[in-house]
Design a protein around this motif. Structure first.
Motif, PDB file in Angstrom:
ATOM      1  N   ALA A 100       0.844  -1.195   0.000  1.00  0.00           N
ATOM      2  CA  ALA A 100       0.000   0.000   0.000  1.00  0.00           C
ATOM      3  C   ALA A 100       0.877   1.241   0.000  1.00  0.00           C
ATOM      4  CB  ALA A 100      -0.920  -0.006   1.211  1.00  0.00           C
ATOM      5  N   LYS A 101       0.447   2.251  -0.722  1.00  0.00           N
ATOM      6  CA  LYS A 101       1.176   3.511  -0.838  1.00  0.00           C
ATOM      7  C   LYS A 101       0.258   4.671  -0.480  1.00  0.00           C
ATOM      8  CE  LYS A 101       4.692   1.818  -3.559  1.00  0.00           C
ATOM      9  NZ  LYS A 101       5.946   1.658  -2.944  1.00  0.00           N
ATOM     10  N   LEU A 102       0.871   5.787  -0.160  1.00  0.00           N
ATOM     11  CA  LEU A 102       0.158   7.029   0.100  1.00  0.00           C
ATOM     12  C   LEU A 102       0.206   7.892  -1.155  1.00  0.00           C
ATOM     13  CD1 LEU A 102       1.908   7.908   3.469  1.00  0.00           C
ATOM     14  CD2 LEU A 102      -0.285   6.780   3.189  1.00  0.00           C
ATOM     15  N   ALA A 103      -0.858   8.627  -1.403  1.00  0.00           N
ATOM     16  CA  ALA A 103      -0.884   9.526  -2.555  1.00  0.00           C
ATOM     17  C   ALA A 103      -1.393  10.886  -2.110  1.00  0.00           C
ATOM     18  CB  ALA A 103      -1.773   8.975  -3.650  1.00  0.00           C
ATOM     19  N   CYS A 104      -0.581  11.922  -2.304  1.00  0.00           N
ATOM     20  CA  CYS A 104      -1.006  13.288  -2.012  1.00  0.00           C
ATOM     21  C   CYS A 104      -1.939  13.725  -3.134  1.00  0.00           C
ATOM     22  CB  CYS A 104       0.199  14.222  -1.920  1.00  0.00           C
ATOM     23  SG  CYS A 104      -0.273  15.949  -1.653  1.00  0.00           S
ATOM     24  N   ARG A 105      -3.112  14.192  -2.777  1.00  0.00           N
ATOM     25  CA  ARG A 105      -4.096  14.595  -3.787  1.00  0.00           C
ATOM     26  C   ARG A 105      -3.853  15.995  -4.327  1.00  0.00           C
ATOM     27  NH1 ARG A 105      -5.044   9.985  -5.573  1.00  0.00           N
ATOM     28  NH2 ARG A 105      -6.166   8.617  -4.179  1.00  0.00           N
ATOM     29  N   TRP A 106      -2.933  16.734  -3.725  1.00  0.00           N
ATOM     30  CA  TRP A 106      -2.610  18.055  -4.259  1.00  0.00           C
ATOM     31  C   TRP A 106      -1.477  17.991  -5.256  1.00  0.00           C
ATOM     32  CZ3 TRP A 106      -2.905  21.965   0.372  1.00  0.00           C
ATOM     33  CH2 TRP A 106      -4.249  22.169   0.688  1.00  0.00           C
ATOM     34  N   CYS A 107      -0.390  17.318  -4.905  1.00  0.00           N
ATOM     35  CA  CYS A 107       0.764  17.311  -5.809  1.00  0.00           C
ATOM     36  C   CYS A 107       0.910  15.991  -6.553  1.00  0.00           C
ATOM     37  CB  CYS A 107       2.058  17.630  -5.054  1.00  0.00           C
ATOM     38  SG  CYS A 107       2.622  16.324  -3.955  1.00  0.00           S
ATOM     39  N   GLU A 108       0.064  15.004  -6.219  1.00  0.00           N
ATOM     40  CA  GLU A 108       0.040  13.701  -6.877  1.00  0.00           C
ATOM     41  C   GLU A 108       1.284  12.849  -6.634  1.00  0.00           C
ATOM     42  OE1 GLU A 108      -2.771  12.536  -8.108  1.00  0.00           O
ATOM     43  OE2 GLU A 108      -3.667  14.465  -7.646  1.00  0.00           O
ATOM     44  N   ARG A 109       2.062  13.178  -5.577  1.00  0.00           N
ATOM     45  CA  ARG A 109       3.182  12.302  -5.223  1.00  0.00           C
ATOM     46  C   ARG A 109       2.637  11.004  -4.655  1.00  0.00           C
ATOM     47  NH1 ARG A 109       7.273  15.386  -1.357  1.00  0.00           N
ATOM     48  NH2 ARG A 109       5.345  16.228  -0.603  1.00  0.00           N
ATOM     49  N   VAL A 110       3.275   9.896  -5.006  1.00  0.00           N
ATOM     50  CA  VAL A 110       2.946   8.591  -4.436  1.00  0.00           C
ATOM     51  C   VAL A 110       4.175   8.142  -3.670  1.00  0.00           C
ATOM     52  CG1 VAL A 110       2.353   6.201  -4.943  1.00  0.00           C
ATOM     53  CG2 VAL A 110       1.349   8.049  -6.305  1.00  0.00           C
ATOM     54  N   MET A 111       3.959   7.726  -2.408  1.00  0.00           N
ATOM     55  CA  MET A 111       5.098   7.382  -1.562  1.00  0.00           C
ATOM     56  C   MET A 111       4.735   6.221  -0.648  1.00  0.00           C
ATOM     57  SD  MET A 111       4.423  10.781   0.657  1.00  0.00           S
ATOM     58  CE  MET A 111       3.518  11.440  -0.715  1.00  0.00           C
ATOM     59  N   SER A 112       5.741   5.530  -0.215  1.00  0.00           N
ATOM     60  CA  SER A 112       5.579   4.480   0.777  1.00  0.00           C
ATOM     61  C   SER A 112       5.553   5.135   2.146  1.00  0.00           C
ATOM     62  CB  SER A 112       6.755   3.519   0.664  1.00  0.00           C
ATOM     63  OG  SER A 112       6.759   2.627   1.741  1.00  0.00           O
ATOM     64  N   PRO A 113       4.801   4.599   3.106  1.00  0.00           N
ATOM     65  CA  PRO A 113       4.806   5.211   4.439  1.00  0.00           C
ATOM     66  C   PRO A 113       6.198   5.197   5.072  1.00  0.00           C
ATOM     67  CG  PRO A 113       3.341   3.301   4.382  1.00  0.00           C
ATOM     68  CD  PRO A 113       3.897   3.476   3.021  1.00  0.00           C
ATOM     69  N   GLU A 114       7.038   4.245   4.695  1.00  0.00           N
ATOM     70  CA  GLU A 114       8.401   4.176   5.225  1.00  0.00           C
ATOM     71  C   GLU A 114       9.276   5.311   4.687  1.00  0.00           C
ATOM     72  OE1 GLU A 114       6.848   1.381   3.883  1.00  0.00           O
ATOM     73  OE2 GLU A 114       6.271   0.734   5.879  1.00  0.00           O
ATOM     74  N   ASP A 115       8.863   5.919   3.580  1.00  0.00           N
ATOM     75  CA  ASP A 115       9.630   7.013   2.972  1.00  0.00           C
ATOM     76  C   ASP A 115       9.363   8.353   3.653  1.00  0.00           C
ATOM     77  OD1 ASP A 115      10.603   5.228   1.128  1.00  0.00           O
ATOM     78  OD2 ASP A 115       9.164   5.796  -0.429  1.00  0.00           O
ATOM     79  N   CYS A 116       8.396   8.405   4.559  1.00  0.00           N
ATOM     80  CA  CYS A 116       8.037   9.675   5.192  1.00  0.00           C
ATOM     81  C   CYS A 116       8.937   9.938   6.393  1.00  0.00           C
ATOM     82  CB  CYS A 116       6.579   9.655   5.628  1.00  0.00           C
ATOM     83  SG  CYS A 116       5.460   9.556   4.216  1.00  0.00           S
TER      84      CYS A 116
END
Length: 111
Positions: free
Chosen positions: A69-85
């Motif tokens: 599962a990944k996170l997606a910012c709805r403003w800038c459309e970045r997709v990231m892993s929660p471990e990358d935060c």
């Protein structure tokens, strides 16, 4: 300033069937049948818009059970892993917020 909404993207469902169905149910509040459908439909969006903290918790829980599962910012459309935060603030291209204001770019504890 309003924070951007985040989504949860399920990119792979893993092989822990019942555990993942229960996790998807708790994250989405959908029925077991609909949760199984979402797992079978991967890649798919599980949560379209929510707060960063809820999206991060949901993605972490699913990843712990073997899904991807990944996170997606709805403003800038970045997709990231929660471990990358926190992610580096430079890639954020949101017209609504400075890059260092994005919750995905902040170190934990700086809400």
């Amino acid at each position: 300033m309003e924070e951007p909404p985040f989504g949860v993207l399920l990119t792979a469902s893993g092989d822990r069937g019942l555990d993942l169905v229960q996790a998807v149910r708790s994250v989405t509040r959908l029925s077991a049948w609909r949760s199984r459908q979402l797992l079978d439909a991967a890649p798919t969006t599980l949560i379209a818009e929510t707060w960063f903290e809820r999206a991060e918790q949901a993605a972490r829980r699913l990843n712990e059970l073997g899904a991807n599962a990944k996170l997606a910012c709805r403003w800038c459309e970045r997709v990231m892993s929660p471990e990358d935060c926190p992610v580096e603030p430079e890639p954020c291209s949101s017209p609504y917020m400075s890059p260092d204001g994005c919750p995905a770019s902040r170190p934990r504890g700086n809400a």
